[in-house]
Design a protein around this motif. Structure first.
Motif, PDB file in Angstrom:
ATOM      1  N   ALA A 233      -7.790  -8.336  -2.484  1.00  0.00           N
ATOM      2  CA  ALA A 233      -7.532  -7.547  -3.687  1.00  0.00           C
ATOM      3  C   ALA A 233      -8.520  -6.394  -3.816  1.00  0.00           C
ATOM      4  O   ALA A 233      -8.135  -5.264  -4.137  1.00  0.00           O
ATOM      5  N   ASP A 234      -9.791  -6.658  -3.574  1.00  0.00           N
ATOM      6  CA  ASP A 234     -10.808  -5.609  -3.650  1.00  0.00           C
ATOM      7  C   ASP A 234     -10.524  -4.479  -2.668  1.00  0.00           C
ATOM      8  O   ASP A 234     -10.688  -3.293  -2.985  1.00  0.00           O
ATOM      9  N   THR A 235     -10.099  -4.846  -1.461  1.00  0.00           N
ATOM     10  CA  THR A 235      -9.831  -3.849  -0.423  1.00  0.00           C
ATOM     11  C   THR A 235      -8.645  -2.971  -0.797  1.00  0.00           C
ATOM     12  O   THR A 235      -8.703  -1.737  -0.675  1.00  0.00           O
ATOM     13  N   VAL A 236      -7.560  -3.581  -1.274  1.00  0.00           N
ATOM     14  CA  VAL A 236      -6.373  -2.826  -1.679  1.00  0.00           C
ATOM     15  C   VAL A 236      -6.688  -1.950  -2.885  1.00  0.00           C
ATOM     16  O   VAL A 236      -6.267  -0.788  -2.969  1.00  0.00           O
ATOM     17  N   PHE A 237      -7.442  -2.498  -3.830  1.00  0.00           N
ATOM     18  CA  PHE A 237      -7.814  -1.746  -5.032  1.00  0.00           C
ATOM     19  C   PHE A 237      -8.649  -0.524  -4.663  1.00  0.00           C
ATOM     20  O   PHE A 237      -8.494   0.545  -5.257  1.00  0.00           O
TER      21      PHE A 237
END
Length: 293
Positions: A233-237
């Motif tokens: 999630a952090d990477t996509v965000f």
């Protein structure tokens, strides 16, 4: 027309939802801070896989330094937020996360020049009011167990604020995320060097899993699920931030605590006071206003 940035932000939210749903069982399967240490050890893997595919690329010293500083706030956030979750209800702790999208929306509008309507401003005020009610116990006493959660959520908000400048300045979101997560791992190693009991707990968790201990395998599996979904999630965000739609990313992120509170009510049978339910509803309405307007 479907917004590509909004779609990617929703994909990140899916990862955070899995993270939120699994967080209570995962963190409480271990003693204080042990689950967090294992989480920080594993959550770097999604961005490492991405970098193996797309390559490291380049980044300036200034942007790398910002990613390092951001990583310090990221690590502080994990140790404080999950400390709060270890001793308090998931529904109460997750409500403090509404602080993050407000900071991101304000960053996108006030500093980066993205538009913000009057209704969205009302939504932000409702979110703050709602979170304030959630952290109040019956008799209007402040719930001190949620202080680490508030500190953690605030630290994560600062993390994304700094990371926004690092990502948009470098154009290399993956490397920025990787650097910040390396700093988290460094903080975790320093903590384990100081807290020998926690270090032993982490070692035992992996040893028992390798021996086929069912309880240890389930516990480690839950933390791994939490770590992978959170890291994904952090990477996509971060990618959404690189696209230049910070306010969209932040406002959609406000929906995550809503679903987690519902999950905690249905699955964990968590119950709040009437005042706290009013706070949750206020935060939900605020998040809806910010997201839709």
């Amino acid at each position: 027309m479907v917004s590509y940035a909004a779609t990617m932000a929703l994909l990140a939210d899916c990862g955070w939802l899995v993270s939120g749903f699994s967080s209570k069982k995962a963190i409480r399967s271990f003693e204080k801070n042990i689950g967090t240490c294992i989480l920080l050890l594993i959550r770097v893997l999604p961005v490492m896989v991405l970098l193996a595919v797309i390559g490291l690329g380049t980044i300036s010293f200034d942007n790398a330094l910002m990613a390092v500083v951001a990583g310090l706030f990221l690590g502080i956030g994990y140790f404080t937020y999950y400390y709060s979750l270890h001793q308090e209800l998931l529904s109460k702790t997750i409500a403090t996360n509404e602080i993050q999208p407000v900071v991101l929306v304000l960053l996108g509008t006030l500093i980066l020049g993205e538009a913000l309507s009057n209704i969205a401003v009302l939504g932000i005020l409702l979110i703050f009011a709602g979170v304030s009610l959630v952290v109040i116990n019956q008799g209007f006493s402040f719930n001190r167990k949620l202080i680490p959660g508030i500190v953690g959520s605030g630290s994560w908000a600062i993390y994304w604020l700094i990371m926004t400048y690092a990502i948009q300045g470098s154009g290399n979101f993956a490397l920025c995320v990787f650097i910040s997560q390396l700093i988290c791992m460094g903080m975790m190693l320093v903590y384990l060097a100081i807290d020998k009991k926690a270090k032993q707990g982490v070692v035992v968790a992996f040893q028992e899993s390798l021996r086929g201990n069912r309880t240890a395998l389930v516990s480690l599996g839950l933390v791994t699920l939490l770590a992978f979904s959170n890291g994904f999630a952090d990477t996509v965000f971060a990618y959404v931030i690189q696209s230049g739609r910070v306010s969209i990313a932040g406002s959609i992120n406000a929906l995550v605590p809503v679903f987690v509170v519902v999950f905690a009510y249905l699955v964990y049978k968590e119950r709040l006071s009437r005042l706290q339910y009013v706070g949750v509803v206020a935060a939900i309405v605020g998040a809806a206003l910010v997201t839709l307007f």
